[in-house]
Each structure stands twice: as C-alpha cells, then as structure tokens.
Design a protein around this motif. Structure first.
Motif, mmCIF file in Angstrom:
data_model
loop_
_atom_site.group_PDB
_atom_site.id
_atom_site.type_symbol
_atom_site.label_atom_id
_atom_site.label_comp_id
_atom_site.label_asym_id
_atom_site.label_seq_id
_atom_site.Cartn_x
_atom_site.Cartn_y
_atom_site.Cartn_z
ATOM 1 N N ASP A 53 0.846 -1.193 0.000
ATOM 2 C CA ASP A 53 0.000 0.000 0.000
ATOM 3 C C ASP A 53 0.886 1.249 0.000
ATOM 4 O OD1 ASP A 53 -2.207 -1.604 0.105
ATOM 5 O OD2 ASP A 53 -2.436 -1.483 2.291
ATOM 6 N N GLY A 54 0.589 2.175 -0.889
ATOM 7 C CA GLY A 54 1.380 3.397 -0.965
ATOM 8 C C GLY A 54 2.760 3.197 -1.546
ATOM 9 N N ASN A 55 2.973 2.076 -2.217
ATOM 10 C CA ASN A 55 4.266 1.823 -2.847
ATOM 11 C C ASN A 55 4.126 2.103 -4.345
ATOM 12 O OD1 ASN A 55 6.599 0.388 -4.055
ATOM 13 N ND2 ASN A 55 6.922 -0.342 -1.965
ATOM 14 N N TYR A 56 4.946 3.020 -4.868
ATOM 15 C CA TYR A 56 4.792 3.484 -6.249
ATOM 16 C C TYR A 56 5.951 3.051 -7.148
ATOM 17 C CZ TYR A 56 1.230 6.303 -4.025
ATOM 18 O OH TYR A 56 0.124 6.700 -3.304
ATOM 19 N N THR A 57 6.619 1.966 -6.772
ATOM 20 C CA THR A 57 7.741 1.464 -7.562
ATOM 21 C C THR A 57 7.266 0.467 -8.614
ATOM 22 O OG1 THR A 57 8.182 -0.392 -6.075
ATOM 23 C CG2 THR A 57 9.251 1.718 -5.554
ATOM 24 N N CYS A 58 8.136 0.178 -9.574
ATOM 25 C CA CYS A 58 7.833 -0.860 -10.564
ATOM 26 C C CYS A 58 7.691 -2.216 -9.883
ATOM 27 C CB CYS A 58 8.942 -0.927 -11.613
ATOM 28 S SG CYS A 58 8.893 0.387 -12.834
ATOM 29 N N ARG A 61 4.303 -2.667 -8.757
ATOM 30 C CA ARG A 61 3.371 -2.764 -9.880
ATOM 31 C C ARG A 61 3.271 -4.195 -10.404
ATOM 32 N NH1 ARG A 61 4.314 0.948 -15.135
ATOM 33 N NH2 ARG A 61 4.088 2.564 -13.526
ATOM 34 N N GLY A 94 8.873 5.350 -2.853
ATOM 35 C CA GLY A 94 8.582 6.376 -3.844
ATOM 36 C C GLY A 94 7.336 7.171 -3.486
ATOM 37 N N THR A 95 6.969 8.073 -4.371
ATOM 38 C CA THR A 95 5.793 8.911 -4.163
ATOM 39 C C THR A 95 4.917 8.897 -5.404
ATOM 40 O OG1 THR A 95 6.899 10.909 -4.973
ATOM 41 C CG2 THR A 95 7.082 10.430 -2.608
ATOM 42 N N ARG A 96 3.674 9.289 -5.218
ATOM 43 C CA ARG A 96 2.730 9.281 -6.337
ATOM 44 C C ARG A 96 3.164 10.228 -7.446
ATOM 45 N NH1 ARG A 96 -2.672 7.893 -6.409
ATOM 46 N NH2 ARG A 96 -2.717 7.824 -4.119
ATOM 47 N N THR A 97 3.724 11.373 -7.075
ATOM 48 C CA THR A 97 4.083 12.394 -8.056
ATOM 49 C C THR A 97 5.558 12.372 -8.436
ATOM 50 O OG1 THR A 97 4.406 14.007 -6.279
ATOM 51 C CG2 THR A 97 2.229 13.909 -7.304
ATOM 52 N N MET A 100 9.278 7.497 -11.339
ATOM 53 C CA MET A 100 9.129 6.056 -11.130
ATOM 54 C C MET A 100 10.500 5.419 -10.916
ATOM 55 S SD MET A 100 7.275 3.266 -11.033
ATOM 56 C CE MET A 100 5.676 3.682 -11.754
#
Length: 401
Positions: A53-58, A61, A94-97, A100
């Motif tokens: 949750d809240g992880n924005y890495t490849c 994904r 990472g962050t949403r904005t 990547m």
C-alpha cells in the motif's frame, strides 16, 4: 586530452567455443538449492508477503502473492533470496508524483536468471522493452556515429555528463557482497587503474583520502548518500570505496558504490560529443585490462551488460544535458512529450535549469541512446523558443514512441 582511437561496433564478449556451446544448457539446469541449507525462520508466503500500500515502484506494480510464492523458496548460490531483491523498494516506496523507480536490486548476476520472471517484468515496466532470449543486446562505442552532440545553442545549455556502470564477473553486487569481496574488488581496481594511468594519467583516492585538492573540484564524500544507506549499499562505509580522477579532470571512476565500477565524464560545457568519446575510449581500455586479469565485465546476451539495478541493464549508460527551460516546464504537455522522446527531466541546482537524460538503457546501443538525448534536447530548445515568442509547437511534437 584523451587519445582518440577508432572504435567500431562492439560485438558480445568473445567466448571459448565449449563455453558458448554449453552455457545455455548449464544456466537452464536447476542448481543445487542453497535454500535447503538455510534455516530461515519464516512463515508461509502469504504470511510473509509485504504490504505494498502506498508503494509506487515498478516492483510493487508487478509483484503479487502468486509471483511472490513462486520466488519464495529460491536462493542464488551466494545466498540471495527474493526478499533481498525487493527490500530496496520496501525501504524507499517512492511517491505518487515523483519519478518512477524500479524498487529492487539484484544481489548477484545469478539473480537475473533465478528470478527472471520477476526481473523481466520489472524491466518491461520500467523501460517499455520486452525481454526475449531471441533478441540480443548490442553495443556501439563508435563515438563518431553520434551526430550533433557538439552543436547545442549555448544560450540554452550549461553542462553535460555521460556515465556508464559495470559489474565484474565472480563477485556479488554491492547490496550483497561481503567486506572481503569489496576489498578484493578494490585490489583488482587498483591493478587495473595503475596500468590504465600509464596511458591516461590520473590518481586514485580512498574516500578517507579525498583531500583539499579534490574538494576544490567539488568532490566531497563525508558520508554515504541516504539512498545507499536505504538499499544496504552503504554498509561498512567508507571501507574499500575509492575514486580515481584523471589529471585533466575529464574522467572519474567510482569503485564500489552503487555498482562495482562507474565511469563518469562531466563537462562545464554542453559538448556531450566529447564526454561520450571520453567514456567510450576509457571504458574499452578498462574492459581490456579486466579481461587480461580474467575478471571480465558481466554480460548476458539477452540483457547486455548486467549491473545491480534493472534500471541500468543493457548498456549501463546515462547521458544528460543541463538546459534552461522557463516556459516549457510549466506546459501541460511536457510529460507526454518527454514520454514520447523516451527522456526524463530533473531539476538542477540553478534556477530555471533542468537536467535532461535518457530513461531507457536497454534495447538500443550506447550511440543510439546518447543520440536520443541529443535530438531530444535540440527539440526541447526549439519548443522553448517558440513559447518565448508566444507561438505554438504542435508541429514539433513527435509521434508516439
């Protein structure tokens, strides 16, 4: 100034006939399972599956419980397990904005083989490149093939940098290597750089020995960067870390940082043609010296030059130009334009200055990747000029990549 030799298209490293014949067979065999010898006190894959949750890495994904379960009971011969691979992305989600990131690092070269179904998907997600055993990565260090790298508009460009990473056969990568391995790598680098300096004069500094001479050049390493601490690369700092700097200041070689070696050519002008030539000549010379010592750089035919981060496999090359952008950076189409150009942008130290660099490192040669940066920078400058004159630039927008 570096001696210029003619450099041609480079084919994959030469192999002995028997090695070339049997390597695919050997790598396809199931190795003796080191995991059976490890007494890890872990629960089931479901119990150990990380929170994404809240992880924005490849990594986040592509990772799910099914994939995690398949990797769970695997370990490389040096003891790298899958949790070691994904830990960097859990420590830095990472962050949403923000930009990547891949969110994972290989512990050794075998990681890319044993955990290939994970790494191949990460590479595809990050580079938009489909890994296939039928497609071989190629290299081109003929710097004369690069066009226009010395002809930027000086009113809009400030500086440039080209770097390339390499890892050495038979050693674990920095996230997993022991202190002894790291020291052996430094000893090996010293032998190579001593001979390298006979043709290209320079000096090797340990991190502790970076004195006033190097500080005057802006090289100060009082402690490991936060990114290295989070990924575990900064362990035992500054033990066995070093920096070699050429006498003319055109080339630096970092030892035992994010990778075993990183060659960097930085310039205070935007002549990326010269920076790229410096990297090509220096890298090919160092590659020959490492081969002579029977420790070649790691190469996998379908991945190219293998380094610790899947963000840099293929060529290990990053080329960047720092340019002045005032109007284009606020334009709503900028992200889409950069995506089409296969470039990324990073804010530089000076106001209004931005670093433009290649995002992809695999699927193209070194010349082709650097040419992407050259052509992209020229196009971005043309767009900036249009906006300065209150003109549109729809006709300049490239087709979808």
């Amino acid at each position: 100034m570096w001696k210029r030799n003619k450099v041609w298209l480079i084919k994959p490293p030469a192999e002995h006939p028997l090695e070339a014949k049997y390597r695919p067979l050997l790598e396809s065999l199931v190795p003796p399972d080191p995991m059976s010898k490890l007494k890890l006190k872990r629960g089931s894959p479901r119990e150990e599956f990380p929170s994404l949750d809240g992880n924005y890495t490849c990594m986040a994904r592509v990772l799910d419980l099914h994939m995690y379960t398949r990797q769970f009971n695997r370990a490389t011969e040096s003891g790298v397990i899958f949790d070691d691979i994904i830990r960097p992305g859990l420590e830095d989600p990472g962050t949403r904005t923000g930009p990547m990131t891949v969110g994972c690092l290989a512990g050794d070269a075998q990681s890319y083989i044993l955990f290939c179904d994970f790494f191949d998907r990460v590479i595809e997600a990050y580079h938009s490149y489909k890994v296939s055993c039928d497609v071989m990565q190629e290299s081109d260090f003929n710097y004369d093939n690069l066009k226009g790298g010395d002809a930027f508009d000086p009113a809009y460009t400030e500086s440039c940098e080209v770097s390339v990473a390499r890892c050495v056969e038979d050693y674990c990568f920095p996230t997993h290597c022991s202190r002894g391995e790291r020291r052996q790598l430094l000893t090996l680098a010293k032998k190579v750089l001593d001979e390298f300096s006979e043709e290209f004069p320079g000096k090797l500094y340990s991190i502790d020995d970076l004195n006033q001479e190097t500080k005057d050049k802006g090289i100060i390493m009082d402690g490991p960067p936060a990114s290295l601490i989070k990924t575990g690369v900064g362990r035992d700092w500054p033990d066995a870390r070093a920096l070699w700097v050429s006498d003319d200041g055109t080339l630096a070689v970092w030892v035992n940082m994010e990778d075993h070696l990183r060659l960097v050519s930085s310039r205070n002008d935007a002549n990326i043609q010269e920076a790229f030539a410096t990297i090509c000549i220096g890298l090919l010379k160092m590659e020959a010296l490492y081969k002579k010592l029977r420790h070649p750089f790691i190469w996998k035919p379908h991945l190219g030059w293998v380094v610790s981060s899947p963000a840099e496999v293929g060529t290990g090359l990053k080329a960047s130009v720092t340019i002045k952008l005032v109007h284009l950076v606020t334009h709503k189409r900028l992200d889409n334009i950069l995506d089409r150009l296969r470039l990324c942008i990073e804010k530089a130290c000076l106001h209004g200055m931005y670093k433009i660099c290649n995002r992809q490192t695999i699927g193209l040669t070194e010349v082709e990747l650097t040419q992407l940066v050259v052509d992209g920078v020229n196009l971005l400058i043309r767009m900036e000029k249009r906006l300065e004159n209150n003109e549109g630039f729809d006709d300049l927008v490239p087709a979808q990549k």
